[in-house]
Write a protein that holds these residues in place. Sequence first.
Motif, PDB file in Angstrom:
ATOM      1  N   TYR A  53       0.831  -1.202   0.000  1.00 42.11           N
ATOM      2  CA  TYR A  53       0.000   0.000   0.000  1.00 42.11           C
ATOM      3  C   TYR A  53       0.872   1.262   0.000  1.00 42.11           C
ATOM      4  O   TYR A  53       0.585   2.227  -0.718  1.00 42.11           O
ATOM      5  CB  TYR A  53      -0.922   0.015   1.219  1.00 42.11           C
ATOM      6  CG  TYR A  53      -2.202  -0.745   1.020  1.00 42.11           C
ATOM      7  CD1 TYR A  53      -3.207  -0.261   0.178  1.00 42.11           C
ATOM      8  CD2 TYR A  53      -2.415  -1.963   1.657  1.00 42.11           C
ATOM      9  CE1 TYR A  53      -4.387  -0.964  -0.012  1.00 42.11           C
ATOM     10  CE2 TYR A  53      -3.595  -2.679   1.469  1.00 42.11           C
ATOM     11  CZ  TYR A  53      -4.569  -2.171   0.629  1.00 42.11           C
ATOM     12  OH  TYR A  53      -5.736  -2.866   0.437  1.00 42.11           O
ATOM     13  N   LEU A 104      -7.332  -2.017   6.046  1.00 43.18           N
ATOM     14  CA  LEU A 104      -6.974  -2.726   4.825  1.00 43.18           C
ATOM     15  C   LEU A 104      -5.738  -3.598   5.040  1.00 43.18           C
ATOM     16  O   LEU A 104      -5.659  -4.721   4.540  1.00 43.18           O
ATOM     17  CB  LEU A 104      -6.714  -1.723   3.696  1.00 43.18           C
ATOM     18  CG  LEU A 104      -7.934  -0.932   3.211  1.00 43.18           C
ATOM     19  CD1 LEU A 104      -7.484   0.264   2.361  1.00 43.18           C
ATOM     20  CD2 LEU A 104      -8.874  -1.822   2.400  1.00 43.18           C
ATOM     21  N   ILE A 171      -7.337  -3.459  -5.593  1.00 45.42           N
ATOM     22  CA  ILE A 171      -7.133  -3.559  -4.149  1.00 45.42           C
ATOM     23  C   ILE A 171      -6.247  -2.432  -3.662  1.00 45.42           C
ATOM     24  O   ILE A 171      -6.568  -1.764  -2.663  1.00 45.42           O
ATOM     25  CB  ILE A 171      -6.516  -4.925  -3.796  1.00 45.42           C
ATOM     26  CG1 ILE A 171      -7.527  -6.041  -4.084  1.00 45.42           C
ATOM     27  CG2 ILE A 171      -6.075  -4.959  -2.337  1.00 45.42           C
ATOM     28  CD1 ILE A 171      -7.003  -7.429  -3.769  1.00 45.42           C
ATOM     29  N   SER A 175      -8.120   1.378  -3.739  1.00 40.70           N
ATOM     30  CA  SER A 175      -8.379   1.792  -2.355  1.00 40.70           C
ATOM     31  C   SER A 175      -7.768   3.154  -2.072  1.00 40.70           C
ATOM     32  O   SER A 175      -8.384   3.999  -1.408  1.00 40.70           O
ATOM     33  CB  SER A 175      -7.812   0.746  -1.387  1.00 40.70           C
ATOM     34  OG  SER A 175      -8.482  -0.486  -1.528  1.00 40.70           O
ATOM     35  N   GLY A 179      -9.793   6.437  -1.181  1.00 37.98           N
ATOM     36  CA  GLY A 179      -9.549   6.917   0.167  1.00 37.98           C
ATOM     37  C   GLY A 179      -8.934   8.295   0.248  1.00 37.98           C
ATOM     38  O   GLY A 179      -9.213   9.053   1.181  1.00 37.98           O
ATOM     39  N   TYR A 191     -18.332   3.382  -0.695  1.00 34.29           N
ATOM     40  CA  TYR A 191     -17.446   2.409  -1.326  1.00 34.29           C
ATOM     41  C   TYR A 191     -16.776   1.524  -0.287  1.00 34.29           C
ATOM     42  O   TYR A 191     -16.752   0.288  -0.432  1.00 34.29           O
ATOM     43  CB  TYR A 191     -16.390   3.123  -2.166  1.00 34.29           C
ATOM     44  CG  TYR A 191     -15.411   2.165  -2.814  1.00 34.29           C
ATOM     45  CD1 TYR A 191     -15.747   1.476  -3.970  1.00 34.29           C
ATOM     46  CD2 TYR A 191     -14.159   1.933  -2.246  1.00 34.29           C
ATOM     47  CE1 TYR A 191     -14.857   0.582  -4.560  1.00 34.29           C
ATOM     48  CE2 TYR A 191     -13.267   1.040  -2.818  1.00 34.29           C
ATOM     49  CZ  TYR A 191     -13.624   0.370  -3.977  1.00 34.29           C
ATOM     50  OH  TYR A 191     -12.753  -0.522  -4.543  1.00 34.29           O
ATOM     51  N   PHE A 192     -16.228   2.130   0.761  1.00 36.60           N
ATOM     52  CA  PHE A 192     -15.493   1.326   1.729  1.00 36.60           C
ATOM     53  C   PHE A 192     -16.419   0.463   2.586  1.00 36.60           C
ATOM     54  O   PHE A 192     -16.024  -0.642   2.991  1.00 36.60           O
ATOM     55  CB  PHE A 192     -14.607   2.219   2.593  1.00 36.60           C
ATOM     56  CG  PHE A 192     -13.341   2.617   1.895  1.00 36.60           C
ATOM     57  CD1 PHE A 192     -12.355   1.680   1.634  1.00 36.60           C
ATOM     58  CD2 PHE A 192     -13.139   3.921   1.472  1.00 36.60           C
ATOM     59  CE1 PHE A 192     -11.192   2.034   0.972  1.00 36.60           C
ATOM     60  CE2 PHE A 192     -11.981   4.284   0.811  1.00 36.60           C
ATOM     61  CZ  PHE A 192     -11.005   3.339   0.550  1.00 36.60           C
ATOM     62  N   TYR A 195     -17.046  -2.285   0.265  1.00 37.81           N
ATOM     63  CA  TYR A 195     -15.795  -3.026   0.066  1.00 37.81           C
ATOM     64  C   TYR A 195     -15.613  -4.080   1.158  1.00 37.81           C
ATOM     65  O   TYR A 195     -15.426  -5.273   0.875  1.00 37.81           O
ATOM     66  CB  TYR A 195     -14.632  -2.037   0.067  1.00 37.81           C
ATOM     67  CG  TYR A 195     -13.270  -2.639  -0.189  1.00 37.81           C
ATOM     68  CD1 TYR A 195     -12.777  -2.751  -1.490  1.00 37.81           C
ATOM     69  CD2 TYR A 195     -12.467  -3.076   0.859  1.00 37.81           C
ATOM     70  CE1 TYR A 195     -11.518  -3.284  -1.726  1.00 37.81           C
ATOM     71  CE2 TYR A 195     -11.217  -3.619   0.628  1.00 37.81           C
ATOM     72  CZ  TYR A 195     -10.742  -3.717  -0.662  1.00 37.81           C
ATOM     73  OH  TYR A 195      -9.497  -4.262  -0.891  1.00 37.81           O
TER      74      TYR A 195
END
Length: 365
Positions: A53, A104, A171, A175, A179, A191-192, A195
Amino acid sequence: MKRNSPQVDEHAIADWPIVIVVLSFCALSYFFLLQHGIVRDVVRSASTNFTLYFAMWIFMVLGSVLFRLAIDRPNFPISHIRLSVLNATLFKRTFEFLGLLGCLTLFMPLFSAFKSAIPLFNPYSWDPTFIAWDRVIFMGSDAWQAIHPFFGFPVVTSALSLGYHLWILLIFAGSIFMGIYQQNPVLRQRYFIAYFLSWSIIGIGFANALSSVGPVFAGPLLGLDTFDAQTAYLREADKQWPVMVLSVQESLLAWHRSGDHGLGRGITAMPSMHVALAFLFYLAMREVSKLWSRLSLAFLIIIFIGSIHLAYHYAVDGLVAIILVLPIWYLSGTFARAPQKRGLSWLGVPFWDLIRERGQTRASV
């Protein structure tokens, strides 16, 4: 001195309710898996996940800066880059994203552990049923046979394999985009919520209840020779054009047999999380722009076709995934819009604004 009540920014993004629920779920999942001895790789996987990430965040920040540099063509490019990187809004949104980033980082390794442990809880048994369902839909043929005349060319197979691998960007890049760069707070929250619900309900709940391995693993794991011709075609196509999924499929099988529960491990077919996440992203992009909507729809089609053609999934895996995502998306919209209708965020003022408000108060004393 009387302090003024902090003002709620109508564009502020409050993630803490989502964070609390997801972290609670992660804690319960960890202890559940711990009882079954399936968490030895979770800490290492979480560290790897965070690194991915972070690397994607760096890539996207630099990519956006270079893009603006090419568009704006400033007289002082170095100063332009410095101001873009040290942008206060970017850091504010990144700071507000840290809670979700923690979720996440922890959630996906736990999901992988659940996925790899499916046969411990519910032995693979649904594949013959899904094969029969596909044959009903395609009038006696398996799904891959029905679409093979259109996509059964090595160069097309190679292209679909590449597109299928690019799904991983949903992913990480997806994200971070939603975000940090998404400015609509309702869409962002929606969305989250969707998700995490999709991964939990579809990827864990339904995947365990409808335990299946998919065409490519039906032979090695279940002793079914139904898809031997399909896997033989993929190997032959790989001799002309690289079919990237073959090495991944071999690794998944090796990890399954060795009991490796690390990040990205595990075998399950129904429902298809590839299709579910691609469809979820398409639903979100419909509210962003026509261009993004069309691009995400095209990507969804590539993933759906690729999931069948590359022997990962039955056609019904993707269809069921789409059917399940729809109520999750609309339910998430209800949750995300409710606080805004009241003019409040779920838990009041976001943490960043509390810090700013406190600093302004101290300065005025």
